[in-house]
Design a protein around this motif. Structure first.
Motif, PDB file in Angstrom:
ATOM      1  N   MET A 159       0.763  -1.131  -0.096  1.00 49.15           N
ATOM      2  CA  MET A 159      -0.149   0.017   0.071  1.00 49.15           C
ATOM      3  C   MET A 159       0.873   1.171   0.083  1.00 49.15           C
ATOM      4  O   MET A 159       2.009   1.341   0.599  1.00 49.15           O
ATOM      5  N   ILE A 160       0.336   2.228  -0.421  1.00 50.24           N
ATOM      6  CA  ILE A 160       1.049   3.593  -0.832  1.00 50.24           C
ATOM      7  C   ILE A 160       1.438   4.020   0.549  1.00 50.24           C
ATOM      8  O   ILE A 160       2.628   4.701   0.689  1.00 50.24           O
ATOM      9  N   ASN A 161       0.511   3.988   1.818  1.00 51.01           N
ATOM     10  CA  ASN A 161       0.971   4.492   2.884  1.00 51.01           C
ATOM     11  C   ASN A 161       2.159   3.844   3.694  1.00 51.01           C
ATOM     12  O   ASN A 161       2.657   4.539   4.505  1.00 51.01           O
ATOM     13  N   ASP A 162       2.373   2.699   3.158  1.00 57.90           N
ATOM     14  CA  ASP A 162       3.473   1.756   3.830  1.00 57.90           C
ATOM     15  C   ASP A 162       5.058   2.256   2.724  1.00 57.90           C
ATOM     16  O   ASP A 162       5.844   1.585   3.274  1.00 57.90           O
ATOM     17  N   ALA A 163       4.808   2.905   2.144  1.00 62.50           N
ATOM     18  CA  ALA A 163       6.040   3.223   1.140  1.00 62.50           C
ATOM     19  C   ALA A 163       7.068   4.091   1.859  1.00 62.50           C
ATOM     20  O   ALA A 163       6.586   4.892   2.599  1.00 62.50           O
ATOM     21  N   ILE A 164       8.357   3.947   1.815  1.00 63.43           N
ATOM     22  CA  ILE A 164       9.488   4.703   2.484  1.00 63.43           C
ATOM     23  C   ILE A 164       9.684   5.792   1.329  1.00 63.43           C
ATOM     24  O   ILE A 164       9.961   5.727   0.333  1.00 63.43           O
ATOM     25  N   LEU A 165       9.597   6.851   1.999  1.00 62.91           N
ATOM     26  CA  LEU A 165      10.024   8.060   1.314  1.00 62.91           C
ATOM     27  C   LEU A 165      11.461   8.119   0.675  1.00 62.91           C
ATOM     28  O   LEU A 165      12.422   7.343   1.384  1.00 62.91           O
ATOM     29  N   PRO A 166      11.799   8.738  -0.344  1.00 67.90           N
ATOM     30  CA  PRO A 166      13.044   8.654  -1.066  1.00 67.90           C
ATOM     31  C   PRO A 166      14.245   9.119  -0.024  1.00 67.90           C
ATOM     32  O   PRO A 166      15.248   8.419  -0.185  1.00 67.90           O
ATOM     33  N   THR A 167      14.207   9.952   0.900  1.00 73.08           N
ATOM     34  CA  THR A 167      14.937  10.432   1.847  1.00 73.08           C
ATOM     35  C   THR A 167      14.571   9.679   3.287  1.00 73.08           C
ATOM     36  O   THR A 167      15.243  10.021   4.374  1.00 73.08           O
ATOM     37  N   GLY A 168      13.798   8.793   3.385  1.00 70.96           N
ATOM     38  CA  GLY A 168      13.488   7.950   4.494  1.00 70.96           C
ATOM     39  C   GLY A 168      12.718   8.798   5.504  1.00 70.96           C
ATOM     40  O   GLY A 168      11.928   9.677   5.113  1.00 70.96           O
ATOM     41  N   THR A 169      12.878   8.905   6.808  1.00 69.01           N
ATOM     42  CA  THR A 169      11.999   9.368   7.912  1.00 69.01           C
ATOM     43  C   THR A 169      12.526  10.803   7.779  1.00 69.01           C
ATOM     44  O   THR A 169      13.606  10.975   7.736  1.00 69.01           O
ATOM     45  N   VAL A 201      14.284  29.824   4.417  1.00 68.96           N
ATOM     46  CA  VAL A 201      15.469  30.371   4.867  1.00 68.96           C
ATOM     47  C   VAL A 201      16.562  29.702   3.853  1.00 68.96           C
ATOM     48  O   VAL A 201      17.863  30.153   3.263  1.00 68.96           O
ATOM     49  N   ILE A 202      16.417  28.341   3.654  1.00 70.92           N
ATOM     50  CA  ILE A 202      17.267  27.810   2.328  1.00 70.92           C
ATOM     51  C   ILE A 202      16.398  27.008   1.546  1.00 70.92           C
ATOM     52  O   ILE A 202      15.023  26.687   1.524  1.00 70.92           O
ATOM     53  N   LYS A 203      16.809  26.715   0.310  1.00 66.85           N
ATOM     54  CA  LYS A 203      16.238  26.096  -0.571  1.00 66.85           C
ATOM     55  C   LYS A 203      15.749  24.885  -0.172  1.00 66.85           C
ATOM     56  O   LYS A 203      16.484  23.870   0.183  1.00 66.85           O
ATOM     57  N   SER A 204      14.564  24.223  -0.247  1.00 66.85           N
ATOM     58  CA  SER A 204      14.133  23.117   0.121  1.00 66.85           C
ATOM     59  C   SER A 204      13.578  22.360  -1.043  1.00 66.85           C
ATOM     60  O   SER A 204      13.626  22.616  -2.056  1.00 66.85           O
ATOM     61  N   PHE A 205      13.365  21.099  -0.496  1.00 65.70           N
ATOM     62  CA  PHE A 205      12.771  20.350  -1.459  1.00 65.70           C
ATOM     63  C   PHE A 205      11.500  19.290  -0.851  1.00 65.70           C
ATOM     64  O   PHE A 205      11.510  19.271   0.394  1.00 65.70           O
ATOM     65  N   ASP A 206      10.718  18.754  -1.668  1.00 64.75           N
ATOM     66  CA  ASP A 206       9.376  18.033  -0.971  1.00 64.75           C
ATOM     67  C   ASP A 206       9.753  16.688  -0.357  1.00 64.75           C
ATOM     68  O   ASP A 206      10.790  16.280  -0.956  1.00 64.75           O
ATOM     69  N   ALA A 207       9.405  16.192   0.404  1.00 64.85           N
ATOM     70  CA  ALA A 207       9.153  15.037   1.180  1.00 64.85           C
ATOM     71  C   ALA A 207       9.242  13.652   0.210  1.00 64.85           C
ATOM     72  O   ALA A 207       9.912  12.951   0.135  1.00 64.85           O
ATOM     73  N   ASP A 208       8.585  13.802  -1.070  1.00 64.19           N
ATOM     74  CA  ASP A 208       8.858  12.861  -1.925  1.00 64.19           C
ATOM     75  C   ASP A 208       9.589  13.002  -3.070  1.00 64.19           C
ATOM     76  O   ASP A 208       9.540  12.314  -4.180  1.00 64.19           O
ATOM     77  N   GLN A 209      10.609  14.066  -2.847  1.00 65.81           N
ATOM     78  CA  GLN A 209      11.732  14.133  -3.778  1.00 65.81           C
ATOM     79  C   GLN A 209      13.030  13.924  -3.155  1.00 65.81           C
ATOM     80  O   GLN A 209      13.146  13.589  -1.842  1.00 65.81           O
TER      81      GLN A 209
END
Length: 299
Positions: free
Chosen positions: A1-11, A41-49
């Motif tokens: 299931m998608i909710n169990d997927a690990i994000l590219p950068t983890g926790t 304050v810094i350039k950010s990226f999204d949790a799924d990136q």
């Protein structure tokens, strides 16, 4: 299931204090975002990136580049994997994409650790402990590297934040206590240290149309501990300060192509420092059982 997927950068470890909020990731102990009163304050990226151009990453046990991935240490030739293929260099260390273990996560801080084991091109074993902490003063980062092996190793460290102030960097001003800059070849490898000149100086001047991918030496103010130096980046009434301790005696300035952020990277040594040349003198030698602690931050 998608909710169990690990994000590219983890926790994702969220911390906050007053108007400050930050997110640090499991992968690379990467500073994914830093906000003040809800503003980047810094350039950010999204949790799924995943991070691009090393944004927010921790660079060790060497920062920047090693020529052909090759160096000699204590009479032994070492060959690292070539990770910057187009310039045939080994770049930015061994841990940026690795999983860091959580030591402690509080409302205001997160501490992580990683052990770098011996491998081709890297002769020893070190343990690294890294803390991101928010307070009234902003973000403070503490890094301790300890040689837990039986073999001495060379060591260097850098962080890679991209500061944001709104608009393009053309109108920004930078105040920095730089003392010299490093002339490099077309592979961005050292040629010689140069005195400051009108082309490379940033002190109190707007960035304008200039482009930089330049390593500078930075002079502390004689203060014991940290901060030993401060760099102020301003756009009108808004400004950020990046600071470091005396051991962080180099700073890389990089202007990305979109010119909406400015990389201001505190470093302990310049590029290709593991090899003889103009940057070699700032390599930290870690004997078995020895450690080094470094500090930098953003205010």
């Amino acid at each position: 299931m998608i909710n169990d997927a690990i994000l590219p950068t983890g926790t994702q470890y969220e911390i906050s204090h007053g108007p400050w909020q930050a997110i640090v990731t499991e992968q690379g102990a990467t500073l994914r975002s830093l906000h003040y009163e809800g503003t980047d304050v810094i350039k950010s990226f999204d949790a799924d990136q995943s991070p691009t151009s090393s944004q927010g990453q921790q660079l060790l046990p060497w920062p920047n580049r090693i020529r052909d991935g090759h160096y000699t240490f204590d009479g032994m030739e070492q060959q690292l994997a070539v990770s910057e293929v187009d310039r045939h260099n080994a770049i930015h260390g061994l841990v940026a994409w690795s999983r860091w273990s959580l030591v402690e996560h509080t409302d205001t801080s997160v501490t992580q650790t990683i052990r770098i084991m011996a491998r081709p091109g890297w002769p020893g074993t070190i343990s690294v402990r890294l803390t991101h902490r928010l307070s009234d003063a902003g973000l403070a980062v503490e890094v301790t590297a300890r040689n837990v092996g039986t073999t001495a190793v060379p060591f260097g460290y850098a962080a890679h934040p991209y500061l944001c102030l709104g608009g393009t960097i053309d109108d920004w001003t930078v105040d920095a206590p730089f003392t010299s800059w490093l002339q490099v070849d077309d592979r961005l490898l050292p040629m010689q240290m140069r005195e400051m000149d009108s082309i490379h100086t940033l002190n109190g001047l707007t960035v304008g149309q200039r482009t930089f991918d330049t390593a500078y030496t930075v002079k502390g103010d004689g203060t014991v501990g940290s901060p030993a130096w401060r760099i102020r980046v301003s756009n009108g009434e808004t400004s950020h300060e990046l600071w470091g301790d005396a051991a962080m005696s180099w700073v890389q300035i990089y202007t990305p192509d979109d010119r909406h952020s400015l990389a201001v990277e505190p470093m302990t040594c310049g590029p290709d420092a593991f090899n003889e040349g103009p940057t070699h003198g700032d390599v930290i030698r870690l004997e078995p059982g020895n450690d080094v602690t470094l500090h930098w931050g953003i205010a």
